[in-house]
Design a protein around this motif. Structure first.
Motif, PDB file in Angstrom:
ATOM      1  N   ARG A   1       0.147 130.301 -16.885  1.00 58.59           N
ATOM      2  CA  ARG A   1       0.693 129.161 -16.127  1.00 58.59           C
ATOM      3  C   ARG A   1       0.360 129.267 -14.650  1.00 58.59           C
ATOM      4  O   ARG A   1       0.040 128.279 -13.999  1.00 58.59           O
ATOM      5  CB  ARG A   1       2.224 129.098 -16.278  1.00 58.59           C
ATOM      6  N   VAL A   2       0.470 130.484 -14.122  1.00 54.34           N
ATOM      7  CA  VAL A   2       0.206 130.649 -12.691  1.00 54.34           C
ATOM      8  C   VAL A   2      -1.277 130.854 -12.418  1.00 54.34           C
ATOM      9  O   VAL A   2      -1.673 131.172 -11.294  1.00 54.34           O
ATOM     10  CB  VAL A   2       1.028 131.806 -12.095  1.00 54.34           C
TER      11      VAL A   2
ATOM     12  N   LEU B   1       3.908 147.568 -11.175  1.00 57.85           N
ATOM     13  CA  LEU B   1       4.601 146.558 -10.381  1.00 57.85           C
ATOM     14  C   LEU B   1       3.842 146.257  -9.090  1.00 57.85           C
ATOM     15  O   LEU B   1       3.724 145.096  -8.681  1.00 57.85           O
ATOM     16  CB  LEU B   1       6.021 147.032 -10.063  1.00 57.85           C
TER      17      LEU B   1
ATOM     18  N   LEU C   1       2.258 142.713  -8.144  1.00 58.54           N
ATOM     19  CA  LEU C   1       2.673 142.085  -6.884  1.00 58.54           C
ATOM     20  C   LEU C   1       1.462 141.677  -6.047  1.00 58.54           C
ATOM     21  O   LEU C   1       1.374 140.542  -5.563  1.00 58.54           O
ATOM     22  CB  LEU C   1       3.550 143.049  -6.088  1.00 58.54           C
TER      23      LEU C   1
ATOM     24  N   LEU D   1      -3.599 129.289  -5.647  1.00 61.90           N
ATOM     25  CA  LEU D   1      -2.854 128.120  -6.117  1.00 61.90           C
ATOM     26  C   LEU D   1      -2.667 127.105  -4.998  1.00 61.90           C
ATOM     27  O   LEU D   1      -2.830 125.906  -5.199  1.00 61.90           O
ATOM     28  CB  LEU D   1      -1.484 128.544  -6.658  1.00 61.90           C
TER      29      LEU D   1
ATOM     30  N   ILE E   1       0.717 122.584 -10.564  1.00 61.71           N
ATOM     31  CA  ILE E   1       0.375 123.669  -9.653  1.00 61.71           C
ATOM     32  C   ILE E   1       1.556 123.994  -8.747  1.00 61.71           C
ATOM     33  O   ILE E   1       1.837 125.165  -8.472  1.00 61.71           O
ATOM     34  CB  ILE E   1      -0.869 123.298  -8.816  1.00 61.71           C
ATOM     35  N   GLU E   2       2.267 122.981  -8.339  1.00 64.29           N
ATOM     36  CA  GLU E   2       3.430 123.259  -7.504  1.00 64.29           C
ATOM     37  C   GLU E   2       4.493 123.999  -8.301  1.00 64.29           C
ATOM     38  O   GLU E   2       5.144 124.908  -7.780  1.00 64.29           O
ATOM     39  CB  GLU E   2       3.960 121.962  -6.892  1.00 64.29           C
TER      40      GLU E   2
ATOM     41  N   ALA F   1       3.795 125.987 -10.704  1.00 68.83           N
ATOM     42  CA  ALA F   1       3.240 127.328 -10.853  1.00 68.83           C
ATOM     43  C   ALA F   1       3.510 128.164  -9.599  1.00 68.83           C
ATOM     44  O   ALA F   1       3.793 129.357  -9.681  1.00 68.83           O
ATOM     45  CB  ALA F   1       1.747 127.251 -11.123  1.00 68.83           C
ATOM     46  N   ILE F   2       3.451 127.517  -8.444  1.00 69.00           N
ATOM     47  CA  ILE F   2       3.731 128.226  -7.192  1.00 69.00           C
ATOM     48  C   ILE F   2       5.189 128.677  -7.167  1.00 69.00           C
ATOM     49  O   ILE F   2       5.508 129.794  -6.746  1.00 69.00           O
ATOM     50  CB  ILE F   2       3.411 127.324  -5.968  1.00 69.00           C
TER      51      ILE F   2
ATOM     52  N   ASP G   1       6.980 129.322  -9.845  1.00 68.68           N
ATOM     53  CA  ASP G   1       7.049 130.432 -10.803  1.00 68.68           C
ATOM     54  C   ASP G   1       6.551 131.708 -10.143  1.00 68.68           C
ATOM     55  O   ASP G   1       7.122 132.781 -10.292  1.00 68.68           O
ATOM     56  CB  ASP G   1       6.153 130.161 -12.028  1.00 68.68           C
ATOM     57  N   MET G   2       5.452 131.540  -9.437  1.00 67.59           N
ATOM     58  CA  MET G   2       4.814 132.658  -8.741  1.00 67.59           C
ATOM     59  C   MET G   2       5.803 133.288  -7.762  1.00 67.59           C
ATOM     60  O   MET G   2       5.949 134.513  -7.724  1.00 67.59           O
ATOM     61  CB  MET G   2       3.623 132.080  -7.966  1.00 67.59           C
ATOM     62  N   ASP G   3       6.489 132.460  -7.002  1.00 64.87           N
ATOM     63  CA  ASP G   3       7.448 132.976  -6.031  1.00 64.87           C
ATOM     64  C   ASP G   3       8.591 133.704  -6.717  1.00 64.87           C
ATOM     65  O   ASP G   3       9.074 134.722  -6.219  1.00 64.87           O
ATOM     66  CB  ASP G   3       7.985 131.829  -5.168  1.00 64.87           C
TER      67      ASP G   3
ATOM     68  N   LEU H   1       8.377 135.268  -9.566  1.00 60.36           N
ATOM     69  CA  LEU H   1       7.806 136.529 -10.036  1.00 60.36           C
ATOM     70  C   LEU H   1       7.703 137.534  -8.889  1.00 60.36           C
ATOM     71  O   LEU H   1       8.114 138.692  -9.012  1.00 60.36           O
ATOM     72  CB  LEU H   1       6.413 136.264 -10.622  1.00 60.36           C
ATOM     73  N   ILE H   2       7.192 137.069  -7.773  1.00 59.20           N
ATOM     74  CA  ILE H   2       7.021 137.947  -6.615  1.00 59.20           C
ATOM     75  C   ILE H   2       8.372 138.505  -6.145  1.00 59.20           C
ATOM     76  O   ILE H   2       8.502 139.705  -5.875  1.00 59.20           O
ATOM     77  CB  ILE H   2       6.318 137.175  -5.463  1.00 59.20           C
TER      78      ILE H   2
ATOM     79  N   ARG I   1      11.119 138.845  -7.926  1.00 62.42           N
ATOM     80  CA  ARG I   1      11.642 139.783  -8.924  1.00 62.42           C
ATOM     81  C   ARG I   1      10.977 141.145  -8.798  1.00 62.42           C
ATOM     82  O   ARG I   1      11.636 142.191  -8.861  1.00 62.42           O
ATOM     83  CB  ARG I   1      11.406 139.235 -10.335  1.00 62.42           C
ATOM     84  N   ILE I   2       9.668 141.126  -8.648  1.00 63.98           N
ATOM     85  CA  ILE I   2       8.942 142.399  -8.557  1.00 63.98           C
ATOM     86  C   ILE I   2       9.331 143.157  -7.302  1.00 63.98           C
ATOM     87  O   ILE I   2       9.561 144.370  -7.349  1.00 63.98           O
ATOM     88  CB  ILE I   2       7.424 142.142  -8.554  1.00 63.98           C
ATOM     89  N   ARG I   3       9.456 142.458  -6.196  1.00 63.25           N
ATOM     90  CA  ARG I   3       9.879 143.114  -4.956  1.00 63.25           C
ATOM     91  C   ARG I   3      11.234 143.788  -5.175  1.00 63.25           C
ATOM     92  O   ARG I   3      11.459 144.912  -4.724  1.00 63.25           O
ATOM     93  CB  ARG I   3       9.992 142.086  -3.827  1.00 63.25           C
TER      94      ARG I   3
END
Lengths: 147, 147
Positions: A77-78, A102, A106, A116, B123-124, B126-127, B129-131, B133-134, B136-138
């Motif tokens: 998706r991303v 991780l 990241l 994106l 795409i927006e 996805a952005i 989602d991306m944020d 994910l980022i 969560r990982i942080r």
DNA sequence: TTGCTCCTCACGTCACGTGAGGTGGC
DNA sequence: TTGCTCCTCACGTCACGTGAGGTGGC
């Protein structure tokens, strides 16, 4: 051994810990639950992204496989390629803290976020182009109808 | 006949009107002027979208070919498939008013505009989602560093 | 026996990228 | 002869789609 989703296969033989009992899912149910095609699931397996166990020829997906599939689909998706998703998945170590994994995810995510944004900008520029084209054509049609 | 970009090929033989004189461009120059690869130009020809004339084996693009290429590239930018671009180009009639062609291009463009908006929204999303994910990982990295 | 689900090839799609191997004219 | 540009195959890429032909268990 464990029993299957299909029905009540008796909890036979030795208690060789396969992680957990039950919750094995066949490909058709996986496809429905995750809204993907059977072909996609087989393709991901062919590319080494998932490895369901087999009952004869039939694939059976464990909980860990569902977790992986979730990550694969999020990755798609991303906008990650399957190759990139695989690289990240391959870093997973069921033992360690996975700090290494991780960090890689990241880093890749931050780069992909940039791509994106670029894509979004290109699409917005395309929409502007599109509007210009539409306006021009409307003008030409008006011209030619008048004539 | 007409002379070529390469040099002064004498205006030999009969004055069979090829539209206009000079301004024939070789593939390398076309590629530079339009920022595309030679491969792309040959591919478009293979798919029937352009038909440059030949001087021996060498392709020579006329003004009309440049106009077509411009439309092809605009079409690609706004997300049309080459098949769609060809359908629209094939409707061109050098004689008529081309109202039919204009109407088809207009209709296809309006549909494509919708698809572009949808893509932009995806795409927006996805952005976002991306944020997620980022973030969560942080968090997980902070956790694991603290431990 | 029919129906449903599952399986393995294997070619097709889309828009080119990327060599390989060769020619022509300054 | 070297260098540059051009040419024609033809296989590779990416993520599956789409049959074809066949099996297994209720």
């Amino acid at each position: 051994m464990m029993n299957f989703a299909s029905a009540g296969v008796s909890p036979a033989a030795g208690g060789v810990s396969d992680g957990n009992t039950e919750d094995l899912t066949r490909i058709g149910d996986m496809a429905r639950q995750f809204s993907v095609t059977l072909r996609a699931l087989r393709f991901y397996e062919d590319k080494g992204l998932i490895n369901p166990i087999r009952h004869g020829a039939t694939r059976l997906y464990r909980k860990a496989d569902k977790t992986r599939l979730g990550f694969i689909l999020l990755g798609r998706r991303v906008g990650f390629s399957l190759r990139e998703v695989k690289q990240m998945l391959d870093l997973y170590d069921p033992e360690g803290s996975n700090v290494r994994q991780l960090k890689v995810v990241l880093e890749k995510s931050e780069r992909q976020r940039g791509r994106l944004e670029k894509q979004r900008d290109e699409i917005e520029a395309a929409i502007v182009d599109m509007d210009g084209l539409i306006t021009r054509i409307r003008g030409q049609l008006a011209e030619r109808s008048a004539a």
